[in-house]
Design a protein around this motif. Sequence first.
Motif, PDB file in Angstrom:
ATOM      1  N   VAL A 207      44.340  48.216  75.079  1.00  0.00           N
ATOM      2  CA  VAL A 207      45.602  48.282  75.801  1.00  0.00           C
ATOM      3  C   VAL A 207      46.666  47.608  74.946  1.00  0.00           C
ATOM      4  O   VAL A 207      46.372  46.667  74.197  1.00  0.00           O
ATOM      5  N   LEU A 208      47.885  48.102  75.031  1.00  0.00           N
ATOM      6  CA  LEU A 208      48.984  47.519  74.269  1.00  0.00           C
ATOM      7  C   LEU A 208      49.642  46.418  75.093  1.00  0.00           C
ATOM      8  O   LEU A 208      50.056  46.650  76.231  1.00  0.00           O
ATOM      9  N   ALA A 209      49.719  45.238  74.519  1.00  0.00           N
ATOM     10  CA  ALA A 209      50.365  44.103  75.191  1.00  0.00           C
ATOM     11  C   ALA A 209      51.650  43.750  74.461  1.00  0.00           C
ATOM     12  O   ALA A 209      51.695  43.740  73.229  1.00  0.00           O
ATOM     13  N   LYS A 210      52.694  43.477  75.220  1.00  0.00           N
ATOM     14  CA  LYS A 210      53.972  43.042  74.649  1.00  0.00           C
ATOM     15  C   LYS A 210      54.310  41.667  75.204  1.00  0.00           C
ATOM     16  O   LYS A 210      54.330  41.468  76.423  1.00  0.00           O
ATOM     17  N   VAL A 211      54.566  40.736  74.310  1.00  0.00           N
ATOM     18  CA  VAL A 211      54.927  39.372  74.694  1.00  0.00           C
ATOM     19  C   VAL A 211      56.349  39.100  74.237  1.00  0.00           C
ATOM     20  O   VAL A 211      56.657  39.208  73.043  1.00  0.00           O
ATOM     21  N   ARG A 212      57.204  38.761  75.167  1.00  0.00           N
ATOM     22  CA  ARG A 212      58.577  38.396  74.858  1.00  0.00           C
ATOM     23  C   ARG A 212      58.739  36.895  75.080  1.00  0.00           C
ATOM     24  O   ARG A 212      58.354  36.380  76.135  1.00  0.00           O
ATOM     25  N   VAL A 213      59.306  36.227  74.107  1.00  0.00           N
ATOM     26  CA  VAL A 213      59.498  34.775  74.184  1.00  0.00           C
ATOM     27  C   VAL A 213      60.985  34.496  74.358  1.00  0.00           C
ATOM     28  O   VAL A 213      61.812  34.969  73.569  1.00  0.00           O
ATOM     29  N   TYR A 214      61.311  33.734  75.390  1.00  0.00           N
ATOM     30  CA  TYR A 214      62.704  33.428  75.725  1.00  0.00           C
ATOM     31  C   TYR A 214      62.978  31.944  75.563  1.00  0.00           C
ATOM     32  O   TYR A 214      62.091  31.109  75.776  1.00  0.00           O
ATOM     33  N   LYS A 215      64.214  31.657  75.253  1.00  0.00           N
ATOM     34  CA  LYS A 215      64.649  30.268  75.173  1.00  0.00           C
ATOM     35  C   LYS A 215      65.117  29.761  76.525  1.00  0.00           C
ATOM     36  O   LYS A 215      65.176  28.561  76.775  1.00  0.00           O
ATOM     37  N   CYS A 216      65.471  30.683  77.419  1.00  0.00           N
ATOM     38  CA  CYS A 216      65.988  30.316  78.741  1.00  0.00           C
ATOM     39  C   CYS A 216      64.833  30.097  79.711  1.00  0.00           C
ATOM     40  O   CYS A 216      63.663  30.292  79.382  1.00  0.00           O
ATOM     41  N   GLY A 217      65.154  29.692  80.929  1.00  0.00           N
ATOM     42  CA  GLY A 217      64.160  29.574  81.976  1.00  0.00           C
ATOM     43  C   GLY A 217      63.719  30.951  82.442  1.00  0.00           C
ATOM     44  O   GLY A 217      64.396  31.964  82.205  1.00  0.00           O
ATOM     45  N   TYR A 218      62.577  31.008  83.134  1.00  0.00           N
ATOM     46  CA  TYR A 218      62.036  32.305  83.518  1.00  0.00           C
ATOM     47  C   TYR A 218      62.974  33.059  84.452  1.00  0.00           C
ATOM     48  O   TYR A 218      63.098  34.288  84.356  1.00  0.00           O
ATOM     49  N   ASP A 219      63.660  32.356  85.322  1.00  0.00           N
ATOM     50  CA  ASP A 219      64.538  33.019  86.282  1.00  0.00           C
ATOM     51  C   ASP A 219      65.726  33.694  85.605  1.00  0.00           C
ATOM     52  O   ASP A 219      66.365  34.556  86.205  1.00  0.00           O
ATOM     53  N   SER A 220      66.040  33.311  84.373  1.00  0.00           N
ATOM     54  CA  SER A 220      67.200  33.873  83.664  1.00  0.00           C
ATOM     55  C   SER A 220      66.819  34.925  82.633  1.00  0.00           C
ATOM     56  O   SER A 220      67.689  35.429  81.915  1.00  0.00           O
ATOM     57  N   GLN A 221      65.555  35.290  82.561  1.00  0.00           N
ATOM     58  CA  GLN A 221      65.124  36.215  81.524  1.00  0.00           C
ATOM     59  C   GLN A 221      65.763  37.593  81.647  1.00  0.00           C
ATOM     60  O   GLN A 221      66.008  38.263  80.648  1.00  0.00           O
ATOM     61  N   SER A 222      66.049  38.023  82.869  1.00  0.00           N
ATOM     62  CA  SER A 222      66.609  39.360  83.053  1.00  0.00           C
ATOM     63  C   SER A 222      68.003  39.496  82.456  1.00  0.00           C
ATOM     64  O   SER A 222      68.440  40.605  82.145  1.00  0.00           O
ATOM     65  N   SER A 223      68.701  38.389  82.270  1.00  0.00           N
ATOM     66  CA  SER A 223      70.064  38.439  81.738  1.00  0.00           C
ATOM     67  C   SER A 223      70.164  37.918  80.306  1.00  0.00           C
ATOM     68  O   SER A 223      71.265  37.811  79.765  1.00  0.00           O
ATOM     69  N   GLU A 224      69.037  37.598  79.686  1.00  0.00           N
ATOM     70  CA  GLU A 224      69.032  37.063  78.326  1.00  0.00           C
ATOM     71  C   GLU A 224      68.221  37.970  77.393  1.00  0.00           C
ATOM     72  O   GLU A 224      67.401  38.766  77.841  1.00  0.00           O
ATOM     73  N   PHE A 225      68.487  37.847  76.097  1.00  0.00           N
ATOM     74  CA  PHE A 225      67.708  38.564  75.103  1.00  0.00           C
ATOM     75  C   PHE A 225      66.546  37.694  74.634  1.00  0.00           C
ATOM     76  O   PHE A 225      66.703  36.486  74.478  1.00  0.00           O
ATOM     77  N   PRO A 226      65.375  38.295  74.404  1.00  0.00           N
ATOM     78  CA  PRO A 226      64.249  37.489  73.916  1.00  0.00           C
ATOM     79  C   PRO A 226      64.513  36.971  72.514  1.00  0.00           C
ATOM     80  O   PRO A 226      65.135  37.640  71.690  1.00  0.00           O
ATOM     81  N   LEU A 227      64.028  35.781  72.268  1.00  0.00           N
ATOM     82  CA  LEU A 227      64.153  35.183  70.940  1.00  0.00           C
ATOM     83  C   LEU A 227      63.172  35.825  69.969  1.00  0.00           C
ATOM     84  O   LEU A 227      63.457  35.965  68.779  1.00  0.00           O
ATOM     85  N   TYR A 228      62.031  36.241  70.497  1.00  0.00           N
ATOM     86  CA  TYR A 228      61.013  36.859  69.643  1.00  0.00           C
ATOM     87  C   TYR A 228      60.162  37.785  70.506  1.00  0.00           C
ATOM     88  O   TYR A 228      59.875  37.480  71.663  1.00  0.00           O
ATOM     89  N   THR A 229      59.791  38.922  69.946  1.00  0.00           N
ATOM     90  CA  THR A 229      58.955  39.898  70.642  1.00  0.00           C
ATOM     91  C   THR A 229      57.808  40.313  69.741  1.00  0.00           C
ATOM     92  O   THR A 229      58.004  40.579  68.558  1.00  0.00           O
TER      93      THR A 229
END
Length: 284
Positions: free
Chosen positions: A249-271
């Motif tokens: 299965v293909l897994a995608k991990v997005r790493v954010y600098k913001c809190g989890y609640d703000s991920q929908s409005s932020e760009f991931p720092l690394y994918t």
Amino acid sequence: MKRFMQHGKKCINDFGMTMVELVVSMTLTAIFATAIVAVMSPASRVYMNVMEMNRAQMVADMVIDAMREECADTYVEDFASVRIVNAAPTADGDATLLTGLRNITSESENSGNVLIIRKSPGYCEALYSCISISQSNYANIKGEDYAYKNADGITSKAIYRLFDSGIATEETKQGYLHYAYYQCGRQNLDVGTEKISCIFPAKAYDYTNPFSRGAYSGYTVDISFSDITYMPAPGETTVTVLTKRPVSVLAKVRVYKCGYDSQSSEFPLYTREALLVFAEDTTK
């Protein structure tokens, strides 16, 4: 003496520094210092960005490696031994898994945020980062944990790291990777004259978080799954509903600098994307 004084005066005039020269030198020094600061500031920002990217990459690698280890120990029985579910986070936490899958008798969804893998004939595991533990499951597990009830200070299951008196901690709210173990429910999927038993999480058994909060370096993660691949079961030559077995299965991990609640409005720092490979058919 007069000539000596004149000579001395001449020396002073030749090798000393007038007020005008002092002002000019200070001005030039200020200009050079400003130029150096102007050059160093972007360089410093670039350095900090590179350091953040490196730490984010380490977090993504850590999460991928942990999920690979779990998937390598999958108990593969049929095509339904691995399933992707798209479950929206709610106030009920993982109760949505238990209710939403109870009557599903179809193949896996194409993509989603929860990966369910069979760990044994009677138990399955869910891998996710976005759904907290429901209050009811917490209470049920705590009620059945005899070590917790019979001995003071003993916390035998990882659920107590994820909850404090029934209130979700940052480890569940911040979107860190955690595993949930459930007793398997089974629903029959009719395929012609055959029946295949589709698994679903029926009853919460235990929870664990493979990494502490500090391992994430202040970042949060979002995990999604897609594109399950299949191959024929051992001894079979074609892939059908009855013979196909999950391979990866293909897994995608997005790493954010913001809190989890703000991920929908932020760009991931690394994918990072990676294939998670399952064990071969363990029933043969």
